[in-house]
Every structure is written in C-alpha cells, then in structure tokens.
Design a protein around this motif. Sequence first.
Motif, PDB file in Angstrom:
ATOM      1  N   ASP A 118      -3.387  42.028   5.104  1.00  0.00           N
ATOM      2  CA  ASP A 118      -4.634  41.309   4.695  1.00  0.00           C
ATOM      3  C   ASP A 118      -4.246  40.718   3.382  1.00  0.00           C
ATOM      4  O   ASP A 118      -3.720  41.188   2.285  1.00  0.00           O
TER       5      ASP A 118
ATOM      6  N   ASP B  31      -7.490  35.228   3.203  1.00  0.00           N
ATOM      7  CA  ASP B  31      -8.580  34.566   2.387  1.00  0.00           C
ATOM      8  C   ASP B  31      -8.101  33.582   1.733  1.00  0.00           C
ATOM      9  O   ASP B  31      -7.127  33.842   1.227  1.00  0.00           O
TER      10      ASP B  31
ATOM     11  N   ARG C 234      -3.516  47.333   0.007  1.00  0.00           N
ATOM     12  CA  ARG C 234      -3.638  46.657   1.173  1.00  0.00           C
ATOM     13  C   ARG C 234      -3.535  45.335   1.065  1.00  0.00           C
ATOM     14  O   ARG C 234      -3.462  44.588   2.146  1.00  0.00           O
ATOM     15  N   LYS C 235      -3.756  44.643  -0.078  1.00  0.00           N
ATOM     16  CA  LYS C 235      -3.782  43.254  -0.169  1.00  0.00           C
ATOM     17  C   LYS C 235      -2.414  42.622  -0.487  1.00  0.00           C
ATOM     18  O   LYS C 235      -1.825  43.299  -1.365  1.00  0.00           O
TER      19      LYS C 235
ATOM     20  N   ASP D 294      -5.767  38.790   8.462  1.00  0.00           N
ATOM     21  CA  ASP D 294      -6.934  38.215   7.411  1.00  0.00           C
ATOM     22  C   ASP D 294      -6.167  37.347   6.641  1.00  0.00           C
ATOM     23  O   ASP D 294      -5.439  37.836   5.807  1.00  0.00           O
TER      24      ASP D 294
END
Lengths: 460, 460
Positions: free
Chosen positions: B68, B96, B22-23, B94
């Motif tokens: 993500d 981060d 996912r990342k 997203d």
Amino acid sequence: MEAAVGIESGKDKGSRQRLTVRKVVILAAGRGSRLRERKNELKPMRRVLGLPLLERVVLACKAAGLSDFLVVTGYKPKPMRSFLARLARKRSVDIDVVENPDWEKGNGTSLLACCRKLTEPFVLVMGDHLFEPELLAGLLRVDSEDDSCFLAIDRRTERVFDLRGATKVASRSGCITAIGKDLESYNGIDTGVFLLTPAIFQALAKAQAKGGYGLSDGIAELAAEGRMQAYDIGERFWLDVDTPRSLREAKRHLARQVDKPSEDGFIARYLNRPLSIRLSLLLAHTPVTPNTITLISFTIALLGAWLFTRQGYLPVLFAGVLIQGSSIIDGCDGEIARLKALGSRFGAFFDTLLDRYADLAIATGITYGFWLTHPEFWVWLAGIGALSGFLLTSYAKKEYQLRFQKPPPLSFLPRLAKRDLRLFVIFLGAVVGQPFFAMLGVGVISHLAVFWILVRGRRN
Amino acid sequence: MEAAVGIESGKDKGSRQRLTVRKVVILAAGRGSRLRERKNELKPMRRVLGLPLLERVVLACKAAGLSDFLVVTGYKPKPMRSFLARLARKRSVDIDVVENPDWEKGNGTSLLACCRKLTEPFVLVMGDHLFEPELLAGLLRVDSEDDSCFLAIDRRTERVFDLRGATKVASRSGCITAIGKDLESYNGIDTGVFLLTPAIFQALAKAQAKGGYGLSDGIAELAAEGRMQAYDIGERFWLDVDTPRSLREAKRHLARQVDKPSEDGFIARYLNRPLSIRLSLLLAHTPVTPNTITLISFTIALLGAWLFTRQGYLPVLFAGVLIQGSSIIDGCDGEIARLKALGSRFGAFFDTLLDRYADLAIATGITYGFWLTHPEFWVWLAGIGALSGFLLTSYAKKEYQLRFQKPPPLSFLPRLAKRDLRLFVIFLGAVVGQPFFAMLGVGVISHLAVFWILVRGRRN
C-alpha cells in the motif's frame, strides 16, 4: 488433577485443551471362549486379514496420536507377554504389561489392577474391539471442564452388530443414567472406548464391595454420581469381535477401507481393483510384503515385454495377458500396505519408479516385435513417441504437483492417460493381434494429456 | 496510537508485534539532476536492468510484505502520475499519489505533504534508493515499546558507495544524536529507509519554522527529543542511485543476485551460467519475457536435434554447438525472471516440461543419425536406453521430492546426470564426431543416478 484433555498430535497446540492424555489401557485378560481358540493363538492374537486383533487396536490408537500402552493380561499371560514385546518392537510403541490374577472374576478387576500406574486421565479400550482412529481422535477432542469420564456410545442401536451380546447404555442430555447388558430401555450401545480419570478406581472398588466385578459395574457407580458422560460416535465404525460372524464382518469392513476410488482410472476402478482386492485379501494371510508384490508385478511385466518380441499370435496374446495381470497385481502392494498398516513412503516411491521402468520395457518390447516384421525406421520413431508419452504424462503430473502444490485435476483426458487404461488397451490390442497400434493410440493420448496439464498450469 | 509494529505477511501472527504498519511513503518529487535525465524518462523511471528504479523500490517493499503505497511527486507530476498508474496495475499494488508543489524547497516538504493521509506508523523510503527486501523486513521486525521512530543505518561507513554525497548519522546506544551531510563525527550512514510515526510531522513543521526544509532537519528535531532510534542493517545491501557510477554499481549488484549456484551442475556453474548471465543482462533491456526465452531455447534444441540427422561432420558439429547454445540460453529465462521480478510458477513449469521434450528430440535425432550409417536394431535399443535415462532421472527427482518432501541430496552422481553436463558431453561428442556414444555414456550415468536416488529413498 487435570481434567482437560487433548490429543498428542501437536496439531492442536494453542487450543484450550491441555495435553494430559497419554496412556491407553487395553483390557486383554479374558479368554474369549465364544471365538473358537486356535492352537497357540489367544483371542487378542487372532488374526483379522493378517494382523492380530490387538495389533489393529494398537494401530488405531497410534493413528489417533497415542503410543503409550498398558495392557492387562490374565488368561495365559506368558505367551501374551512375548506377543506384546514383539508387537511393541514392530510398531514402535511402548507397551507395559500388568498381570491380573483375578481376571476370571470380571473385567472390572483387570482395570483395577492398573490403578497404581495411572494418575492422569487415560483412554480405555478393549483388546477385541476394533474401531476407526477417528472415533478415538474425536473422543480425545471433547472439551471437558470438570473431571467427567466419557464413554463412546453408538446411537445406531437398531443397526448394531450382535445387539444381544452388546452392553446397552441409557443417557439423558449427555449424562449416562444406566448401563448393562440387559437394560430394557436404552438409547445407545457401549463401544468399549472410554476416556477415564482415576476416579474410576474408587468407583470400581465401591462396586466390588457390593459384589459387582464387571467394568460396567464401576461405570454404573460413576453414572450414579452423575460423573459419567456419553460421547456420540456418530457414523464411525466399531466392532466387538467375539464371534466367527463378527470376525467375518470385521474382514468385510477392512476390505472396504482398502479401495481408493478417487485416484483410480476407469479400468482400475471397475476391473483391476475388484480383482486385486480379492487377491489382496488372500495375500493378507501370508507374510508377503508390499515391496515383494511390487517386484512380482514388475517381473511379470518384464516377462510380458519379452514375450511381445516373439513372433506369432499366441506369444503376443500371452504377453497381453501378462501385462494386464501385472497391472492388476500392481494394485495389491498398496492394498496390502493399507490392510496391514505396512505402508511406507519408500514403498510408494519404489512402486512408482518400477512402474515407469515396466512401461519402458513393455513399449520397447512391442516396438521391437513389430519392427521384426516391419523393418522400417518409422516404427522406432513411433515407438519412441509412445513410450516418451507414457513417461512424460507421469512426469508432467509430478512436476505440476510440485509447482502448484496440488495434483492436476483428474478430468477425462488425464484419466485416459493413466496406466490402468494404457496397459488394458495394449492388452486388448494383443487380443486382436495389434499391440503396436494400440500402444501408439495410447501414446498419442498421453502426449495430449501432457499438453492438457500444461494448459491447466497456465490457468493457475 | 499504536507503537508496536510488525510485517503484514501473516506469518508473524501470534508474536507480540501488532500489525499496524501498512503504508509505505515513497519520496519521488525531486529532479535528480546528478543523474543525466533522458528524454521523457524522469529519475524514478530510470531503468536499471530493464526495470525503473521506482519499480524496484516498490518490488522490494512488496517482497517485505507491504503493498500500500503513497508516492509524493513534484517535478513533472503528470508523466509521473501515468507511470505510477501503470506500475500499480502491473505489480498489483495500491499507489496513492500526493503532489507537492513546494518540492524544490526540500524533501521535508514532500513528506509533510502526506500528513493528512497518515495516522498510523508507516515506512518511508526514497524513490531512488535501492535496498534488498530483507533490510526492510528486518526493520519491520523491530520491537518498539514506545512511539520511537527508526532510521535504518549502515555501520560500514568506510565501505559506503559515494560517501561524500551520503547523509551521515551519529548515534549512541541505539539513539540517534546527530544527522547531516557534513557531520564531522559519525558512526553510520542514512540508508533512506525509515520506520516513522506521525510524530515526524510535528518535527518537520518545527524544523521548517526554523528554516530547515530537508527531511534530515525533521529527523534532527526528533533526535533532539531522543525519539529517533537507529536500526543497524548489518550486511544488507542498499544503494543511493544518483550518479552514473552508482547506476553501474546497482547493475553489478543485481547481476550478482541472479546466480543460483546451489542448484547448478558443474557445467552450468562454470561455463553456462557466466555466459547466460552476460546474455541476460543484455536481454533485460529488451521487453522479451522469460517464456519467450524458453521457447527460443527449445526451438534451437529442436534445430540441433534435426541437424544431428544430417550426414557429415559439419552438420553434426553445428548441431552440437546449437544444443550447447540452447543449454546456455535455457539459463536466461530464469535469470530474466529474477532480474525483472517476472517469475511465475507456470514459467518454471513450462520450462521444465519443454526441457524434457527437447532432450527427447535430441536423443531421437542422434539415434536416427547414427542408425542411418549403422542400420542395426541395437542402435535403437541403445538410443531408447539413453533417452529413457534422461527422462527418468528427472522423474525420479520429482517423485523423490513429492514422497519425502525434500529434494534428493545433490551429490556427485545426480550432478553428473544433470542436463547441463548431459548436453555438454553430447556437444563434446559432436566435436569429436561421436555424439551417439557420448549420449550413451550420459544415458548410463542417468540410469545409475536413478538407482542412486532409489537407494537414498530407502534410507529415509
């Protein structure tokens, strides 16, 4: 033997049902004496709105995903055989014919005559029972874990057409406990649609040994063994067509199916559609095809367009009547296509394209007619404005559907810009002698509808 | 820990890959001194045809199904943080942010700084390496049965841009055996795209203990354990953008992607497209949006339509130039949308609708202009014939696509009736002082194309 069943559509792949039901047996051996026989027209060939009963049965099965048929004939097998051969070609299905010389003993013998050809679960329907495809599709979705047989039953016992002639069924928690025409206590009616396994053949033989030659006798044997289950059809339509009264009821039902109110504009819904359906019910008995109707409607519109270029009130009034008539007839092609399962994607494509050319001709005719008495350039500009509005609303709707994968919401403004209202307003304009200004009015509305569709696209 | 990997698109459900990746980690901590820094523009923010490098990396990952992100910053973290916040909002992803104070030691420290946040397999890419989405999507489809890590490598070693600065990789039967900038013997180039498991963190720590702070040092540790595999990217594009020369190469590559020859007509392909792409490459550096370009092109067409109504050769010539210019600019909206990933379904819808209105205006202007010197009614009829042809070819194509779920085959006649040729012929007509007859010619071709599309529909 496989007991699990499923429909053949391919959509259900991956569910736990297996694809083993392929064959449909149609019983068409009887004489059908209650329905007056016509010259050279056996009961299964009896036309209901232009299509033989048996053809409608085949079409319902095909719509439910089955196209491999075994038809049992008995009475007058020769004409039946050639009829079935034509039907197989016309509808692109496989039809195998089994002749049952013992047909007069009872319809159990007709099914038993197929026993060699059936080694897997199969569907059994009657050649004279109409039913909607979803009834059969629902039955094919039942999830059986053992080798149970199913009879589709109608729980609406009080509303069943011709209750006296119907076969009654008693069942408890899904299991059929009794079946027969003269059952005193029952809670369902036999619809004539079955999902059976070859176990039925043993049951039929057993019943015959006791002197019972009817299909119900075999079913009763299975029921006695606890192997006959009931499938509740809910609100779905079926009809045993064996009397002149039920034939009329069948026509009424089919006529109701033809409507498509959700897509219709105001005028189509309350004026054109009621008239066009009446016309279609008459046309259904003729061999006229949907595409021919499309061409007739187009020709009438062209005639109207030409009449708009003539001077005087009467030609213009007549032109208005013609285009409103063309608008009504324009509904018939789709209706006949649905009534007789003659729909094709090309037919719909052809119809929509000719509609655009008809609109173009009408708008040009009206503009030219008005220009003859008002020879100024703005007349042409206004006419171009109106006709481009007609073409562009249609275009914008298609484009919207392609881009956003759904039709634009059919709210007030787009409904106002639909063809039914457009032609009706022009007709009214012709009645009051002002078709040009009536056309300009709907032209403005059409461009507003394009703008509205654009705004809706923005919100997506 | 899950070793199987798959892309998140949902389409691959049911395959044996599991959805665990996912990342995406993006390394963007370095200074990028080789690419001259501009005022307030750090290297990842460096624009390539109007979009920051890092935004293009994010878009490629998003197109491959991942949204993500974990971005590691180091040099000037503050402006990076606000840049990343804007980017996350703009592209609905997203992001981060992890700050790595040790970034100057080597890029291995940057990845190691994320170790707490990553407990599942993840993708690692470089903030300054462009790559096409299909490269990453292909890597995500690899079917790993153990917990191997993968490095996407380019086998075209002799054709790699800037071979000297590249990291070389040696591999044998899919297993990486050595990695480094100064490798003597190698058979692949490190593309900077990885599929890793958290095992990399131990490897990085091990390398650091030996004094190796680069990402390659950690990869070399994994390789030594036989746990680092090579994924061959085949013919797919990637580029390490770290010199002015590679920046130019990136622009060249993006410019090539913008073309869509399969849908283009003759004139679009050989005249309009080469010009519009040049214009788009300039416009890409401005904040102008595709919809604005659509409106500009439409306005120019309206201006041309109006000029056609003026008398004399010069206004008509200028009108022709304007509509041909509008036709060229009309290509830019889509090109800018593709260059800067600003495409929207509404944008395409808006563009097609305005094209129809522009055609309507042009045809009306030409007809009116001709009528001024030839005041006869047939001029208007012919003009209506031509403009309805323009609108109806477009309509017929959409309708065909909706009915048959595919576009009509783009053979000779429909290509002749496309807008690029239509406007070009009118332009040529204007050059020789006969725009009206030029328009009638393409009008006739348009109606023939409608007929041809109808015939093709019949064959379906």
